[in-house]
Every structure is written in structure tokens, then in C-alpha cells.
Write a protein that holds these residues in place. Structure first.
Motif, PDB file in Angstrom:
ATOM      1  N   LEU A   1       3.088   7.194  -8.369  1.00  0.00           N
ATOM      2  CA  LEU A   1       1.844   6.352  -8.529  1.00  0.00           C
ATOM      3  C   LEU A   1       0.587   6.908  -8.416  1.00  0.00           C
ATOM      4  O   LEU A   1       0.605   8.180  -7.807  1.00  0.00           O
ATOM      5  N   LYS A   2      -0.325   6.424  -8.959  1.00  0.00           N
ATOM      6  CA  LYS A   2      -1.603   7.085  -9.039  1.00  0.00           C
ATOM      7  C   LYS A   2      -2.726   5.846  -8.651  1.00  0.00           C
ATOM      8  O   LYS A   2      -2.294   4.793  -8.733  1.00  0.00           O
ATOM      9  N   PRO A   3      -3.914   6.271  -8.103  1.00  0.00           N
ATOM     10  CA  PRO A   3      -4.768   5.367  -7.784  1.00  0.00           C
ATOM     11  C   PRO A   3      -5.200   4.076  -8.903  1.00  0.00           C
ATOM     12  O   PRO A   3      -5.571   3.211  -8.703  1.00  0.00           O
ATOM     13  N   GLU A   4      -5.255   4.830  -9.964  1.00  0.00           N
ATOM     14  CA  GLU A   4      -5.526   3.848 -11.262  1.00  0.00           C
ATOM     15  C   GLU A   4      -4.237   2.783 -11.283  1.00  0.00           C
ATOM     16  O   GLU A   4      -4.443   1.850 -12.176  1.00  0.00           O
TER      17      GLU A   4
ATOM     18  N   LEU B   1       0.954  -1.189  -0.051  1.00  0.00           N
ATOM     19  CA  LEU B   1      -0.007  -0.018   0.052  1.00  0.00           C
ATOM     20  C   LEU B   1       0.798   1.133   0.082  1.00  0.00           C
ATOM     21  O   LEU B   1       1.790   1.352   0.927  1.00  0.00           O
ATOM     22  N   VAL B   2       0.514   2.300  -0.877  1.00  0.00           N
ATOM     23  CA  VAL B   2       1.311   3.506  -1.055  1.00  0.00           C
ATOM     24  C   VAL B   2       0.433   4.521  -1.203  1.00  0.00           C
ATOM     25  O   VAL B   2      -0.535   4.230  -1.553  1.00  0.00           O
ATOM     26  N   GLN B   3       0.737   5.698  -0.815  1.00  0.00           N
ATOM     27  CA  GLN B   3      -0.051   7.005  -1.005  1.00  0.00           C
ATOM     28  C   GLN B   3       0.221   7.304  -2.391  1.00  0.00           C
ATOM     29  O   GLN B   3       1.191   7.075  -2.942  1.00  0.00           O
ATOM     30  N   PRO B   4      -0.832   8.103  -3.101  1.00  0.00           N
ATOM     31  CA  PRO B   4      -0.587   8.800  -4.431  1.00  0.00           C
ATOM     32  C   PRO B   4       0.582   9.473  -4.476  1.00  0.00           C
ATOM     33  O   PRO B   4       0.929  10.324  -3.562  1.00  0.00           O
ATOM     34  N   GLY B   5       1.482   9.349  -5.473  1.00  0.00           N
ATOM     35  CA  GLY B   5       2.455  10.272  -5.593  1.00  0.00           C
ATOM     36  C   GLY B   5       3.852   9.423  -5.464  1.00  0.00           C
ATOM     37  O   GLY B   5       5.120   9.836  -5.197  1.00  0.00           O
ATOM     38  N   GLY B   6       3.473   8.178  -4.397  1.00  0.00           N
ATOM     39  CA  GLY B   6       4.694   7.518  -3.750  1.00  0.00           C
ATOM     40  C   GLY B   6       5.300   6.369  -4.763  1.00  0.00           C
ATOM     41  O   GLY B   6       4.902   6.451  -6.044  1.00  0.00           O
TER      42      GLY B   6
END
Length: 122
Positions: A85-88, A11-16
Motif C-alpha cells: 500500500l502507498k499513501p496515494e 490505518l496502515v503504514q506504507p508497504g503494508g
């Protein structure tokens, strides 16, 4: 026997960023072209990145400029560095070796790993 094992998801946050690895183990002499695919729930499997012997690479439009595929043929390992990284980008990521030369056996084709889950969410 030869297996492909992926690791590095999470699990990573957007932009990670995350770095996935795909390691071929067993009586492996040589691994040919390796692909990374991903599949999100309810969607078709998508080819994300490819690396050929000699380090020639290809990327899908959706990840071009954000993901980098690389390999170490001595370790029979391929990595997928995923930045911005993006949610998509959330999906199960699979590596696929098109051809593996097995010591004392010969070539085997179309090997798949078990997949590693990537979730991008705040």
C-alpha cells in the motif's frame, strides 16, 4: 431487503496490507459483477477492481499487481486484498454490485455499500 456491508478498512503504514470485504446480506440468491471503487477527498470516484461471475477480473493500472479481488458466491462475499500500500491509496473504498438476484423478488440493480476508510500513512 438486501444490504451490502464493507469492512476491513483502517490505518496502515506504507508497504503494508489490508483486506477489505463486501458482504451481501438479506434474501440474496445470487450476486453478479462486483466492483470496488475508491474516492479520496477532492477527487473523483475511481474504479479500482472488478470481478465477474466465473472469476474474471479487471484492475486499474494504479493497483495492478498489488491488489487482488476475489469472491465466494456461497457466502455472497467479495474481498479486495491490498498489498504494498502507498499513501496515494488512501481513500474511502466502496463496493458496488451491478445486479443482485433477490429471492422471491427478482433482480435489483446498482447496489452500493456504505464505504470503508483506508488510510496509508507513517
Amino acid at each position: 431487503q438486501v444490504t451490502l456491508v464493507e469492512s476491513g478498512g483502517g490505518l496502515v503504514q506504507p508497504g503494508g496490507s489490508l483486506k477489505l470485504s463486501c458482504a451481501a446480506s438479506g434474501a440474496v440468491s445470487r450476486v453478479g459483477t462486483v466492483n470496488w471503487y475508491r474516492q479520496a477527498p477532492g477527487k473523483q470516484r475511481e474504479l479500482v477492481a472488478t470481478i465477474h461471475l466465473g472469476d474474471v477480473t479487471n484492475y486499474s493500472e494504479s493497483v495492478q499487481g498489488r491488489f487482488t479481488i476475489s469472491r465466494d458466491d456461497n457466502k455472497h462475499t467479495v474481498w479486495l486484498q491490498m498489498n504494498s500500500l502507498k499513501p496515494e491509496d488512501s481513500a474511502v473504498y466502496y463496493c458496488n454490485a451491478e445486479r443482485i438476484l433477490v429471492t422471491g423478488w427478482g433482480p435489483v440493480y446498482d447496489y452500493w455499500g456504505q464505504g470503508t476508510q483506508v488510510n496509508v500513512s507513517s
